[in-house]
Write a protein that holds these residues in place. Structure first.
Motif, short mmCIF file in Angstrom:
data_model
loop_
_atom_site.label_atom_id
_atom_site.label_comp_id
_atom_site.label_asym_id
_atom_site.label_seq_id
_atom_site.Cartn_x
_atom_site.Cartn_y
_atom_site.Cartn_z
N GLU A 142 0.83 -1.22 0.00
CA GLU A 142 0.00 0.00 0.00
C GLU A 142 0.86 1.26 0.00
O GLU A 142 0.50 2.27 -0.62
N ASP A 143 1.99 1.21 0.70
CA ASP A 143 2.87 2.37 0.74
C ASP A 143 3.52 2.61 -0.61
O ASP A 143 3.77 3.76 -1.00
N HIS A 144 3.79 1.56 -1.34
CA HIS A 144 4.36 1.71 -2.69
C HIS A 144 3.31 2.31 -3.63
O HIS A 144 3.63 3.17 -4.46
N HIS A 145 2.07 1.86 -3.48
CA HIS A 145 0.98 2.44 -4.27
C HIS A 145 0.86 3.93 -3.97
O HIS A 145 0.71 4.76 -4.88
N ARG A 146 0.87 4.27 -2.68
CA ARG A 146 0.74 5.68 -2.28
C ARG A 146 1.89 6.51 -2.83
O ARG A 146 1.69 7.62 -3.34
N ALA A 147 3.11 5.98 -2.77
CA ALA A 147 4.28 6.72 -3.25
C ALA A 147 4.16 7.00 -4.75
O ALA A 147 4.47 8.11 -5.21
N LEU A 148 3.67 6.03 -5.50
CA LEU A 148 3.50 6.23 -6.94
C LEU A 148 2.40 7.24 -7.23
O LEU A 148 2.53 8.07 -8.15
N GLN A 149 1.32 7.18 -6.46
CA GLN A 149 0.24 8.16 -6.65
C GLN A 149 0.73 9.58 -6.38
O GLN A 149 0.35 10.53 -7.05
N ILE A 184 0.66 -1.42 -9.92
CA ILE A 184 1.96 -0.75 -9.83
C ILE A 184 2.49 -0.45 -11.23
O ILE A 184 2.98 0.65 -11.51
N ARG A 185 2.40 -1.45 -12.11
CA ARG A 185 2.86 -1.26 -13.49
C ARG A 185 2.07 -0.15 -14.18
O ARG A 185 2.64 0.70 -14.88
N LYS A 186 0.76 -0.16 -13.98
CA LYS A 186 -0.10 0.84 -14.62
C LYS A 186 0.28 2.25 -14.19
O LYS A 186 0.47 3.15 -15.03
N THR A 187 0.39 2.46 -12.88
CA THR A 187 0.70 3.80 -12.38
C THR A 187 2.10 4.24 -12.79
O THR A 187 2.33 5.42 -13.09
N SER A 188 3.04 3.31 -12.85
CA SER A 188 4.41 3.64 -13.26
C SER A 188 4.42 4.12 -14.71
O SER A 188 5.08 5.11 -15.05
N ALA A 189 3.68 3.42 -15.57
CA ALA A 189 3.58 3.85 -16.97
C ALA A 189 2.93 5.22 -17.07
O ALA A 189 3.34 6.08 -17.86
N TRP A 190 1.92 5.44 -16.26
CA TRP A 190 1.20 6.72 -16.25
C TRP A 190 2.14 7.86 -15.86
O TRP A 190 2.12 8.94 -16.46
N ILE A 191 2.98 7.62 -14.85
CA ILE A 191 3.95 8.64 -14.42
C ILE A 191 4.90 8.98 -15.56
O ILE A 191 5.17 10.16 -15.83
N LEU A 192 5.42 7.95 -16.25
CA LEU A 192 6.35 8.19 -17.35
C LEU A 192 5.68 8.98 -18.47
O LEU A 192 6.30 9.85 -19.09
N GLY A 193 4.41 8.68 -18.72
CA GLY A 193 3.68 9.42 -19.75
C GLY A 193 3.51 10.88 -19.37
O GLY A 193 3.74 11.78 -20.20
N LYS A 194 3.12 11.14 -18.13
CA LYS A 194 2.93 12.52 -17.68
C LYS A 194 4.23 13.30 -17.71
O LYS A 194 4.28 14.46 -18.13
N ALA A 195 5.30 12.68 -17.24
CA ALA A 195 6.59 13.37 -17.17
C ALA A 195 7.16 13.63 -18.56
O ALA A 195 7.86 14.63 -18.77
N SER A 196 6.85 12.77 -19.52
CA SER A 196 7.42 12.87 -20.87
C SER A 196 6.63 13.78 -21.80
O SER A 196 7.15 14.24 -22.82
N GLN A 197 5.38 14.04 -21.45
CA GLN A 197 4.50 14.76 -22.37
C GLN A 197 5.04 16.15 -22.69
O GLN A 197 5.24 16.98 -21.81
#
Length: 395
Positions: A142-149, A184-197
């Motif tokens: 849960e803490d890893h999920h929170r950190a990614l969010q 975890i994989r989904k949110t990680s991909a989402w982060i990379l997309g947001k940061a790269s846009q």
């Protein structure tokens, strides 16, 4: 004693002032979404270089009956002094002079505790905390999920996105693309997309760290949310980035797109994102007049899979398909006769026009339908112009 007593008197005044503000904010928080707000650093780079011992910036909102927020504690103190009764200020200073050493120490501790409460970590520090949590394997999932969010929100500003790699965050997030947990994989991909846009700096960093092939593989995931976020990240990485597009095509990205477009059983959200990416890639090819057009753009099976999407009952998908067709028609290497004979573009446009006419009766989407009709006419004009160049025989 006089000078120190006077200084402490001012800080006691601030203590009373902030206490009142926090009490007011607490009341407001119980009845609305207002209350205290914390100002963030304007320059994250500067914040990263500052010692943690320096004062963070802090503010309060209009619910505290103040004229905006404060950029610093000194600003708050100056405001408190300027809005205080001079007589009471003098009385407070005199009271402080009568304090015993123990009382002085107690009040100093109260002020110190207040200052600690008022401190707010910068975005860079919050990112560091989240990255550290992701690196801590002893923490629960849960803490890893929170950190990614938290990272997902923090990377939205371009300065924060640029800091992610400096803080070691990109490597950590890309590592999480291999996590057994699909969320975890989904949110990680989402982060990379947001940061790269629209961010060439981060695009280059993510590419150099080898994330694109991982993301392309994730697009085939049976977990739809993971697949859509992975495709979002792929799109963000290769948009307006010729080097990234070359790698995408080298990794058979064109076949990936065609497989999605030609499979009606695939989730419509994924098909929308895919045809939007096709239109974007075709537009990029149009703008890169010095580069040879890629063969897959003129592949008849690929073109038909795009044209066939205009028959969808989903207006959003239809619009994205029309935009893709419009851009593909304008490429030098696409053949008008392929669109006519193999893709039956004339028939597709006619069927779409009839469908749109029926929808005109529905007032709530009439404006959108009219825009689609206009786009449909534009595509038809470009198509017939291209077709005319082929069928016209000079005498």
């Amino acid at each position: 004693m006089g000078r120190s007593a006077s200084g402490l008197a001012l800080w006691l005044l601030l203590l009373a002032f902030v206490g009142a503000v926090m009490a007011q904010a607490d009341r407001v928080n119980k009845s609305s979404s207002g209350g205290l707000f914390w100002s963030t650093a304007k320059e994250e780079g500067d914040l990263m270089r500052k010692s943690e011992a320096q004062e963070s910036t802090v503010g309060v909102n209009d619910n505290a009956d103040l004229d905006g927020g404060f950029s610093s504690l000194d600003g708050m103190l100056q405001w408190a002094i300027g809005h205080s009764d001079p007589t009471k200020l003098k009385e407070t200073a005199q009271d402080v002079q009568r304090f015993s050493p123990n009382e002085l120490k107690k009040r100093q501790m109260e002020i110190k505790e207040l200052m600690e409460k008022l401190k707010m970590p910068s975005d860079a520090q919050l990112m560091q905390i989240a990255i550290a949590d992701l690196n801590n394997s002893s923490l629960p999932m849960e803490d890893h999920h929170r950190a990614l969010q938290e990272l997902l929100i923090l990377v939205e500003p371009i300065d924060n996105a640029n800091d992610l790699n400096k803080l070691g965050g990109l490597t950590v997030v890309i590592r999480e693309l291999d996590n057994p947990d699909p969320e975890i994989r989904k949110t990680s991909a989402w982060i990379l997309g947001k940061a790269s846009q629209n961010n060439p700096v981060v695009q280059k960093q993510v590419l150099e760290l080898g994330a694109l092939p991982k993301l392309m593989k994730m697009v085939n995931s049976s977990f739809v949310e993971e697949a859509t976020k992975a495709l979002y990240a792929v799109s963000a990485l290769i948009r307006n980035n010729l080097a990234a597009q070359e790698l995408f095509y080298a990794k058979a990205g064109d076949l990936m797109l065609q497989d999605i477009l030609s499979n009606p059983s695939i989730d419509i959200r994924l098909r929308r994102k895919t045809v939007f990416l096709v239109g974007d890639l075709a537009e990029c090819q149009l703008e890169s007049t010095h580069k040879a057009e890629l063969p897959f753009f003129s592949n008849r099976h690929f073109l038909k899979s795009v044209v066939d999407l205009t028959a969808s009952s989903d207006l959003d998908l239809q619009e994205k398909a029309l935009i893709a067709v419009k851009n593909l028609l304008q490429l030098r290497t696409t053949e008008a006769l392929v669109f006519k004979d193999y893709c039956d573009l004339d028939g597709a446009l006619e069927r779409m026009r009839k469908q749109l006419q029926q929808l005109m009766d529905e007032e709530y989407q009439r404006d959108y339908v009219m825009d689609l009709e206009s786009l449909c006419r534009e595509v038809e004009l470009i198509f017939h112009k291209k077709l005319g160049k082929v069928t016209h025989v000079p005498t």
